[in-house]
Write a protein that holds these residues in place. Structure first.
Motif, short mmCIF file in Angstrom:
data_model
loop_
_atom_site.label_atom_id
_atom_site.label_comp_id
_atom_site.label_asym_id
_atom_site.label_seq_id
_atom_site.Cartn_x
_atom_site.Cartn_y
_atom_site.Cartn_z
N LYS A 122 0.84 -1.19 0.00
CA LYS A 122 0.00 0.00 0.00
C LYS A 122 0.88 1.26 0.00
N GLY A 123 0.60 2.17 -0.92
CA GLY A 123 1.35 3.42 -1.02
C GLY A 123 2.66 3.31 -1.76
N GLU A 124 3.04 2.11 -2.22
CA GLU A 124 4.32 1.94 -2.92
C GLU A 124 4.25 2.57 -4.31
N LYS A 125 5.31 3.26 -4.71
CA LYS A 125 5.37 3.91 -6.02
C LYS A 125 6.30 3.14 -6.95
N ILE A 126 6.17 3.47 -8.23
CA ILE A 126 7.01 2.81 -9.23
C ILE A 126 7.65 3.86 -10.13
N ILE A 127 8.77 3.48 -10.72
CA ILE A 127 9.44 4.33 -11.70
C ILE A 127 9.03 3.89 -13.10
N CYS A 128 8.64 4.85 -13.92
CA CYS A 128 8.26 4.59 -15.31
C CYS A 128 9.38 5.11 -16.21
N LEU A 129 9.92 4.22 -17.01
CA LEU A 129 11.01 4.55 -17.93
C LEU A 129 10.50 4.29 -19.34
N ARG A 130 10.28 5.36 -20.12
CA ARG A 130 9.73 5.22 -21.49
C ARG A 130 10.76 5.71 -22.50
N ARG A 131 10.98 4.93 -23.55
CA ARG A 131 11.96 5.29 -24.57
C ARG A 131 11.66 4.58 -25.88
N ILE A 132 12.22 5.13 -26.95
CA ILE A 132 12.14 4.50 -28.27
C ILE A 132 13.50 3.93 -28.58
N ARG A 133 13.54 2.65 -28.97
CA ARG A 133 14.80 1.97 -29.25
C ARG A 133 14.99 1.87 -30.76
N CYS A 134 16.17 2.26 -31.20
CA CYS A 134 16.50 2.26 -32.63
C CYS A 134 17.64 1.29 -32.91
N ALA A 135 17.59 0.66 -34.08
CA ALA A 135 18.67 -0.21 -34.55
C ALA A 135 19.11 0.28 -35.91
#
Length: 246
Positions: A122-135
């Protein structure tokens, strides 16, 4: 020419070189140079050439036809779904030049779905990591990682300092992922996904959801990854059937 002083075996160097050659010069159905020509082109032995071609065939990139030659079967990036590997590791193993764009990191309140998936307190937060990966300069995947904040103190302030998130977790936080569960779904790209992945509207994409676990079974991370279906393919190895019981 290949580097004979390198610690990387010649057949692996040749594999990376041929993958680049295929990407830049050939289309699906085109034939590779014959083995003797590849020998001369790169100054390697016939054994090295054959070992490399065998690896490319196992990866589904080429197919040998007896008496006709070796032909490009697919230019898709093939992901082996049998082990937990980072996207960065997978692309490097295939000789791709990788890049991350549009990186955004934030700490968020988890959704009800994420609370259930990660079994959050209860009350725990999370880290959101969003990115676009290119090759090789081409956007291939949109990746969103949700990781439990309490396991990575200081990550939000420091940011992602390595190309691979999993490498950063292992080196800086001594977090080793033991197992994972993946779900793969084919669907139509959203308007935003089509723009970000440089694909036509209503194109098909592969959407993968992965939940990763620590050695004690604690769920640590959920990854949502949207891949271009024209450039990405999953390779899944299955064990034999259980014996039928009447």
């Amino acid at each position: 020419m290949l580097d004979r002083n390198s610690k990387t075996p010649l057949y692996q160097q040749l594999k990376i070189t041929l993958l680049k050659y295929i990407e830049e010069n050939l289309n699906e159905g085109d034939s590779l140079p014959i083995e003797s020509e590849i020998e001369k082109m790169y100054g390697v032995s016939r054994i090295t050439v054959r070992k490399t071609i065998e690896d490319l065939e196992k990866d589904g990139i080429v197919m040998k036809h007896q008496g006709r030659g070796t032909f490009v079967q697919s230019k898709k990036i093939i992901q082996d779904a049998g082990t937990i590997t980072s996207w960065t590791e997978e692309m490097k193993s295939k000789g791709k030049t990788i890049e991350t764009i549009n990186l955004h990191i934030s700490e968020i309140e988890p959704s009800r779905k994420l609370i259930g998936e990660l079994k959050l307190d209860k009350g725990e937060k999370i880290i959101c990591l969003r990115r676009i990966r290119c090759a090789d300069g081409e956007p291939i995947a949109i990746m969103v990682n949700y990781i439990r904040s309490k396991y990575v103190p200081g990550f939000l302030e420091k940011g992602l300092t390595k190309e691979s998130l999993y490498e950063e977790l292992e080196v800086d936080y001594q977090i080793q992922l033991e197992s994972a569960r993946e779900r793969i779904q084919a669907r139509i790209a959203t308007d935003l996904e089509a723009v970000e992945l440089h694909i036509p509207p209503y194109s098909a994409v592969l959407h993968i959801t992965r939940t990763s676990f620590l050695p004690d079974g604690t769920p640590f991370e959920v990854v949502e990854m949207t891949n271009r279906s024209d450039r990405y393919q999953y390779d899944i190895h299955l064990n034999g059937r259980n014996k039928y019981k009447s």
